[in-house]
Scaffold this motif. Structure first.
Motif, PDB file in Angstrom:
ATOM      1  N   ARG A  12      23.341  70.531  15.288  1.00 38.68           N
ATOM      2  CA  ARG A  12      21.923  70.723  15.595  1.00 38.68           C
ATOM      3  C   ARG A  12      21.669  70.502  17.088  1.00 38.68           C
ATOM      4  NH1 ARG A  12      19.514  66.679  12.984  1.00 38.68           N
ATOM      5  NH2 ARG A  12      19.146  65.542  14.893  1.00 38.68           N
ATOM      6  N   GLU A  15      22.766  73.493  19.008  1.00 37.34           N
ATOM      7  CA  GLU A  15      21.831  74.603  18.812  1.00 37.34           C
ATOM      8  C   GLU A  15      20.571  74.421  19.653  1.00 37.34           C
ATOM      9  OE1 GLU A  15      21.090  75.021  14.645  1.00 37.34           O
ATOM     10  OE2 GLU A  15      23.161  75.595  14.220  1.00 37.34           O
ATOM     11  N   VAL A  16      20.060  73.193  19.702  1.00 41.32           N
ATOM     12  CA  VAL A  16      18.860  72.925  20.495  1.00 41.32           C
ATOM     13  C   VAL A  16      19.135  73.198  21.970  1.00 41.32           C
ATOM     14  CG1 VAL A  16      17.323  71.072  21.294  1.00 41.32           C
ATOM     15  CG2 VAL A  16      17.836  71.313  18.859  1.00 41.32           C
ATOM     16  N   TYR A  18      21.527  75.118  23.222  1.00 38.10           N
ATOM     17  CA  TYR A  18      21.807  76.545  23.404  1.00 38.10           C
ATOM     18  C   TYR A  18      20.521  77.368  23.478  1.00 38.10           C
ATOM     19  CZ  TYR A  18      23.595  81.225  22.604  1.00 38.10           C
ATOM     20  OH  TYR A  18      23.870  82.559  22.724  1.00 38.10           O
ATOM     21  N   GLU A  19      19.534  76.989  22.704  1.00 36.61           N
ATOM     22  CA  GLU A  19      18.280  77.737  22.671  1.00 36.61           C
ATOM     23  C   GLU A  19      17.308  77.346  23.782  1.00 36.61           C
ATOM     24  OE1 GLU A  19      16.955  77.032  18.700  1.00 36.61           O
ATOM     25  OE2 GLU A  19      18.503  78.334  17.830  1.00 36.61           O
ATOM     26  N   LYS A  21      15.480  76.979  27.333  1.00 38.72           N
ATOM     27  CA  LYS A  21      15.309  77.880  28.480  1.00 38.72           C
ATOM     28  C   LYS A  21      16.172  77.451  29.659  1.00 38.72           C
ATOM     29  CE  LYS A  21      10.719  79.501  27.344  1.00 38.72           C
ATOM     30  NZ  LYS A  21       9.312  79.584  27.719  1.00 38.72           N
ATOM     31  N   GLN A  24      19.653  78.909  29.272  1.00 38.76           N
ATOM     32  CA  GLN A  24      19.676  80.335  29.617  1.00 38.76           C
ATOM     33  C   GLN A  24      19.613  80.506  31.140  1.00 38.76           C
ATOM     34  OE1 GLN A  24      20.454  82.368  27.177  1.00 38.76           O
ATOM     35  NE2 GLN A  24      20.308  80.613  25.806  1.00 38.76           N
TER      36      GLN A  24
END
Length: 114
Positions: A12, A15-16, A18-19, A21, A24
């Motif tokens: 988890r 995932e947090v 990776y998502e 901003k 990115q």
């Protein structure tokens, strides 16, 4: 606490992050630095190799009254350019990547504790 719970928390947390901003943006900044510099270095390296294969007269041209020729200078400049790119990347990473990475690392650690 079971082992499965630890793995679920880590998954988890990944995932947090990776998502996020910031992640990115970190990937975008890294790619925008690495791709052009890699392309430039590869072009420079391939030019050196091509000149050694097909422009031997140019590469064997002596510089002044020394035993130093263009090929030797180009070869040494390959090393110099490698160190220059590494130094430029180090400064870039310290200014533009590390702050984002530190924030993401803190976010990851917070998410693992939840």
């Amino acid at each position: 606490m079971s082992e499965e719970t630890v793995h679920e928390r880590e998954a988890r947390a990944y995932e947090v992050v990776y998502e996020a901003k910031d992640f990115q943006e970190l990937k975008r900044r890294y790619k925008n630095f690495v791709v052009p510099w890699t392309a430039a270095f590869m072009i420079w390296y391939l030019a050196y190799v091509a000149c050694n294969n097909w422009a031997r007269g140019f590469m064997s041209h002596r510089i002044g009254d020394t035993h130093i020729n263009v090929a030797l200078v180009f070869g040494l400049l390959q090393f110099v350019s490698t160190f220059v790119i590494a130094a430029v990347y180090g400064r870039f990473a310290n200014r533009k990547l590390d702050p984002l990475a530190s924030g993401l690392n803190a976010k990851y650690k917070r998410e693992r504790r939840r």
